[in-house]
Design an enzyme around this catalytic site. Structure first.
Site, PDB file in Angstrom:
ATOM      1  CB  SER A   1     -37.858 -10.333  35.525  1.00 25.45           C
ATOM      2  OG  SER A   1     -39.000 -10.919  36.107  1.00 25.45           O
TER       3      SER A   1
ATOM      4  CD  GLU B   1     -29.377   3.833  24.297  1.00 27.62           C
ATOM      5  OE1 GLU B   1     -30.363   4.609  24.300  1.00 27.62           O
ATOM      6  OE2 GLU B   1     -29.178   2.998  23.404  1.00 27.62           O
TER       7      GLU B   1
ATOM      8  N   GLY C   1     -42.716 -22.455  34.333  1.00 28.82           N
ATOM      9  CA  GLY C   1     -41.778 -23.517  33.962  1.00 28.82           C
ATOM     10  C   GLY C   1     -42.270 -24.440  32.868  1.00 28.82           C
TER      11      GLY C   1
ATOM     12  N   GLY D   1     -44.476 -18.495  29.340  1.00 28.76           N
ATOM     13  CA  GLY D   1     -43.863 -17.168  29.237  1.00 28.76           C
ATOM     14  C   GLY D   1     -43.077 -17.015  27.954  1.00 28.76           C
TER      15      GLY D   1
ATOM     16  CE1 TYR E   1     -38.586  -9.163  31.676  1.00 33.60           C
ATOM     17  CE2 TYR E   1     -39.196 -10.024  29.526  1.00 33.60           C
ATOM     18  CZ  TYR E   1     -39.555  -9.578  30.779  1.00 33.60           C
ATOM     19  OH  TYR E   1     -40.872  -9.533  31.141  1.00 33.60           O
TER      20      TYR E   1
END
Lengths: 171, 169
Positions: free
Chosen positions: B135, B151, B101, B105, B139
């Site tokens: 996560s 895909e 936080g 990251g 992203y």
């Protein structure tokens, strides 16, 4: 059919590109191949190779003819933080007319030898979920579908996203 | 808080790298699967031919818990896409719980993006467990696309015992 497997050399880049395009065409994605022979040469045969290739060739029609490159496997080494080095099989293709003759199995055996020699703990690769023949080819040889068993999903940041995340260049 | 520094890992960092790998594995309830040793990490990362690269996040000693100053890392290497060439592959990415936080990251991802652009990579790839919603959102907020979804790619593995079986034929 007699065939020979060998390590790719700089002279092979045009055949490698041809086979990459053939495989892409089969996936109806030929226009997405933007790599050139020059890229393949720099990236594969410079100081730090970013990939390696095994080439399968068959003898030419007459003894004086050049052999024909009929298949290839492109691979590189990756790293699993739990167990170390892995061999990553990126691309694997044998021309249609040369299928069913054991060339694919021969390439896989060659790669297995290589993985053992370089002390890799496994070989990894992705397969399109609708490619039944390939899925079966690999499962017959002991491959496990980690996406199924462990729920991994492959993600990508494309160039635009990378540029957005990176520090802007000084004006 | 969080005065922190991001830098390339050095040989002296291998014990911290292993510690953080084990912490992340423990979080995934897989700690006993980590077979790698500091010796492996040293040979494989800092020999003639590095098989991986690491970025480490460090805080000043007085801010650190239990004396650790290395509190986060990212392990990556370069892969090759036969259509577009070099890619950066993000293999492991972890910041210790108590240091989350604070933007560490995000900063790591930023540095990795710069490395990708500098080394002329066309994109960055990585895998995420499908049940790791946090996560996935982290992203996706930054523009990542789920290629497994879009895909249909499935990740396969042939383990050593089966590789050995194939060599014998």
């Amino acid at each position: 059919m007699e065939y020979k497997l060998r390590k790719a050399e700089p002279k092979d880049v045009s055949d490698i590109l041809r086979l990459v395009k053939e495989l892409a065409k089969y996936e109806e994605m030929e226009s997405q191949v933007t790599l050139t022979e020059k890229d393949l040469l720099e990236d594969g045969f410079g100081e730090t190779p970013f990939y390696h290739c095994v080439i399968a060739e068959t003898p030419g029609e007459n003894s004086s003819d050049e052999p024909n490159v009929v298949g290839f496997a492109m691979y590189y080494f990756t790293y699993d933080p739990w167990v170390g080095k892995q061999l990553y099989l990126e691309e694997f293709y044998v021309m249609d007319k040369c299928r069913g003759l054991g060339i694919g199995s021969g390439i896989l055996r060659h790669l297995s030898d290589l993985a053992m020699k370089t002390r890799c703990t496994g070989m990894m690769f992705v397969v399109a979920e609708n490619n039944e023949p390939s899925v079966q080819f690999y499962k017959r040889r002991g491959a496990e579908d980690l996406s199924q068993e462990e729920g991994w999903r492959l993600f990508r940041f494309d160039k635009d996203s990378l540029v957005k995340m990176a520090t802007p260049a000084e004006e | 808080m969080a005065n922190f520094v991001l830098r390339s890992a050095e040989p002296k960092d291998v014990s911290d790298i292993l510690r953080l790998i084990k912490e992340l594995a423990k979080f995934e309830e897989m700690e006993e699967k980590v077979m790698l040793t500091e010796k492996d990490l040293l040979e494989d990362g800092f020999g003639d031919h590095p098989f991986y690269h690491c970025l480490v996040a460090e805080v000043p000693k007085d801010q650190s818990t239990e004396g650790f100053s290395v509190i986060g890392f990212a392990m990556y290497y370069f892969t090759y896409d036969p259509w577009i060439g070099k890619l950066l592959y993000l293999e492991d990415f972890y910041v210790m719980q108590e240091f989350r936080g604070f933007g560490i990251g995000s900063q790591i991802l930023k540095v990795l993006s710069e490395i990708s652009v500098k080394t002329r990579c066309s994109s960055m790839h990585f895998i995420v467990a499908e049940n790791n919603k946090q996560s996935i959102e982290f992203y996706k907020r930054r523009g990542a696309a789920d290629l497994s979804s879009e895909e249909g790619w499935r990740l396969f593995e042939i383990q050593k015992k089966d590789l050995v079986k194939m060599t014998a034929k």
